[in-house]
Write a protein that holds these residues in place. Structure first.
Motif, mmCIF file in Angstrom:
data_model
loop_
_atom_site.group_PDB
_atom_site.id
_atom_site.type_symbol
_atom_site.label_atom_id
_atom_site.label_comp_id
_atom_site.label_asym_id
_atom_site.label_seq_id
_atom_site.Cartn_x
_atom_site.Cartn_y
_atom_site.Cartn_z
ATOM 1 N N ILE A 68 -4.714 -13.783 9.215
ATOM 2 C CA ILE A 68 -3.488 -13.029 8.921
ATOM 3 C C ILE A 68 -3.431 -11.792 9.814
ATOM 4 C CG2 ILE A 68 -2.263 -11.693 7.158
ATOM 5 C CD1 ILE A 68 -3.567 -13.543 5.090
ATOM 6 N N ASN A 69 -2.282 -11.560 10.391
ATOM 7 C CA ASN A 69 -2.050 -10.336 11.161
ATOM 8 C C ASN A 69 -1.675 -9.255 10.136
ATOM 9 O OD1 ASN A 69 -1.021 -8.210 12.641
ATOM 10 N ND2 ASN A 69 -0.023 -9.525 14.141
ATOM 11 N N TRP A 70 -2.671 -8.494 9.682
ATOM 12 C CA TRP A 70 -2.468 -7.562 8.572
ATOM 13 C C TRP A 70 -1.508 -6.435 8.925
ATOM 14 C CZ3 TRP A 70 -3.441 -9.022 3.906
ATOM 15 C CH2 TRP A 70 -4.400 -10.003 3.686
ATOM 16 N N LYS A 71 -1.548 -5.953 10.150
ATOM 17 C CA LYS A 71 -0.629 -4.882 10.548
ATOM 18 C C LYS A 71 0.814 -5.389 10.461
ATOM 19 C CE LYS A 71 0.550 -1.688 14.230
ATOM 20 N NZ LYS A 71 0.271 -1.228 15.582
ATOM 21 N N ASP A 72 1.058 -6.580 10.980
ATOM 22 C CA ASP A 72 2.392 -7.164 10.912
ATOM 23 C C ASP A 72 2.812 -7.386 9.464
ATOM 24 O OD1 ASP A 72 4.741 -8.586 12.150
ATOM 25 O OD2 ASP A 72 3.870 -10.237 10.980
ATOM 26 N N TYR A 73 1.894 -7.886 8.638
ATOM 27 C CA TYR A 73 2.199 -8.124 7.230
ATOM 28 C C TYR A 73 2.624 -6.831 6.528
ATOM 29 C CZ TYR A 73 1.463 -8.624 2.252
ATOM 30 O OH TYR A 73 1.623 -8.563 0.893
ATOM 31 N N TYR A 74 1.818 -5.778 6.685
ATOM 32 C CA TYR A 74 2.154 -4.521 6.009
ATOM 33 C C TYR A 74 3.444 -3.896 6.534
ATOM 34 C CZ TYR A 74 -1.905 -4.179 3.059
ATOM 35 O OH TYR A 74 -2.828 -4.401 2.090
ATOM 36 N N MET A 75 3.620 -3.889 7.837
ATOM 37 C CA MET A 75 4.788 -3.226 8.420
ATOM 38 C C MET A 75 6.084 -4.002 8.196
ATOM 39 S SD MET A 75 3.520 -0.461 9.432
ATOM 40 C CE MET A 75 4.898 0.247 10.283
ATOM 41 N N ASN A 76 6.025 -5.341 8.221
ATOM 42 C CA ASN A 76 7.249 -6.136 8.182
ATOM 43 C C ASN A 76 7.492 -6.875 6.873
ATOM 44 O OD1 ASN A 76 7.985 -5.470 10.877
ATOM 45 N ND2 ASN A 76 6.396 -6.869 11.581
ATOM 46 N N THR A 77 6.500 -6.893 5.969
ATOM 47 C CA THR A 77 6.672 -7.595 4.699
ATOM 48 C C THR A 77 6.390 -6.689 3.509
ATOM 49 O OG1 THR A 77 6.026 -9.669 5.764
ATOM 50 C CG2 THR A 77 5.970 -9.620 3.368
ATOM 51 N N HIS A 78 5.171 -6.161 3.438
ATOM 52 C CA HIS A 78 4.742 -5.410 2.271
ATOM 53 C C HIS A 78 5.535 -4.109 2.075
ATOM 54 C CE1 HIS A 78 1.948 -4.323 -0.905
ATOM 55 N NE2 HIS A 78 1.837 -3.122 -0.364
ATOM 56 N N LEU A 79 5.542 -3.257 3.086
ATOM 57 C CA LEU A 79 6.238 -1.969 2.949
ATOM 58 C C LEU A 79 7.752 -2.123 2.778
ATOM 59 C CD1 LEU A 79 4.162 0.239 5.402
ATOM 60 C CD2 LEU A 79 4.028 0.131 2.917
ATOM 61 N N PRO A 80 8.420 -2.989 3.557
ATOM 62 C CA PRO A 80 9.859 -3.178 3.296
ATOM 63 C C PRO A 80 10.133 -3.712 1.891
ATOM 64 C CG PRO A 80 9.324 -4.003 5.471
ATOM 65 C CD PRO A 80 8.018 -3.683 4.795
ATOM 66 N N GLY A 81 9.248 -4.573 1.380
ATOM 67 C CA GLY A 81 9.412 -5.071 0.017
ATOM 68 C C GLY A 81 9.264 -3.968 -1.013
ATOM 69 N N LEU A 82 8.304 -3.067 -0.790
ATOM 70 C CA LEU A 82 8.157 -1.924 -1.691
ATOM 71 C C LEU A 82 9.407 -1.057 -1.682
ATOM 72 C CD1 LEU A 82 4.514 -0.659 -1.106
ATOM 73 C CD2 LEU A 82 5.462 -1.587 -3.201
ATOM 74 N N VAL A 83 9.926 -0.798 -0.501
ATOM 75 C CA VAL A 83 11.125 0.044 -0.396
ATOM 76 C C VAL A 83 12.307 -0.627 -1.094
ATOM 77 C CG1 VAL A 83 12.821 0.995 1.206
ATOM 78 C CG2 VAL A 83 10.375 1.208 1.703
ATOM 79 N N LYS A 84 12.441 -1.928 -0.901
ATOM 80 C CA LYS A 84 13.592 -2.633 -1.447
ATOM 81 C C LYS A 84 13.501 -2.845 -2.961
ATOM 82 C CE LYS A 84 16.426 -6.724 -0.705
ATOM 83 N NZ LYS A 84 16.623 -7.904 0.132
ATOM 84 N N TYR A 85 12.308 -3.202 -3.461
ATOM 85 C CA TYR A 85 12.195 -3.619 -4.864
ATOM 86 C C TYR A 85 11.466 -2.632 -5.776
ATOM 87 C CZ TYR A 85 13.708 -8.062 -2.974
ATOM 88 O OH TYR A 85 14.425 -9.033 -2.333
#
Length: 88
Positions: A68-85
């Motif tokens: 898993i590309n963890w930097k990509d995951y956090y920047m493009n999935t995890h953090l945007p999901g936190l902001v949105k939901y």
């Protein structure tokens, strides 16, 4: 007076970013300031078992977190999901 109105947008944008940063720091402070030790020995054992028993079932359920590309995951999935939901 004109200068004050020109800075309104800049102030609003900065204030919004500051509030989001504060929310993130409050959200992650328990992880960042924790003295916990995270152990992945069970995962390593599972990966070793997988390597020894590389059959069809092992192929279906294979999971390797190092792929898993963890930097990509956090920047493009995890953090945007936190902001949105989570941060409303």
């Amino acid at each position: 007076m004109v200068l004050c109105h020109a800075l309104d947008g800049l102030y609003t944008d900065f204030n919004r970013k500051l509030q989001i940063g504060t929310l993130f720091s409050d959200l992650f402070k328990h992880y960042a300031l924790s003295k916990a030790i995270y152990d992945d020995s069970n995962l390593k054992n599972l990966l070793n078992i997988y390597k020894e028993n590389a059959d069809d079932e092992a192929q279906v359920f294979f999971f390797n977190p190092s792929s898993i590309n963890w930097k990509d995951y956090y920047m493009n999935t995890h953090l945007p999901g936190l902001v949105k939901y989570a941060i409303k």
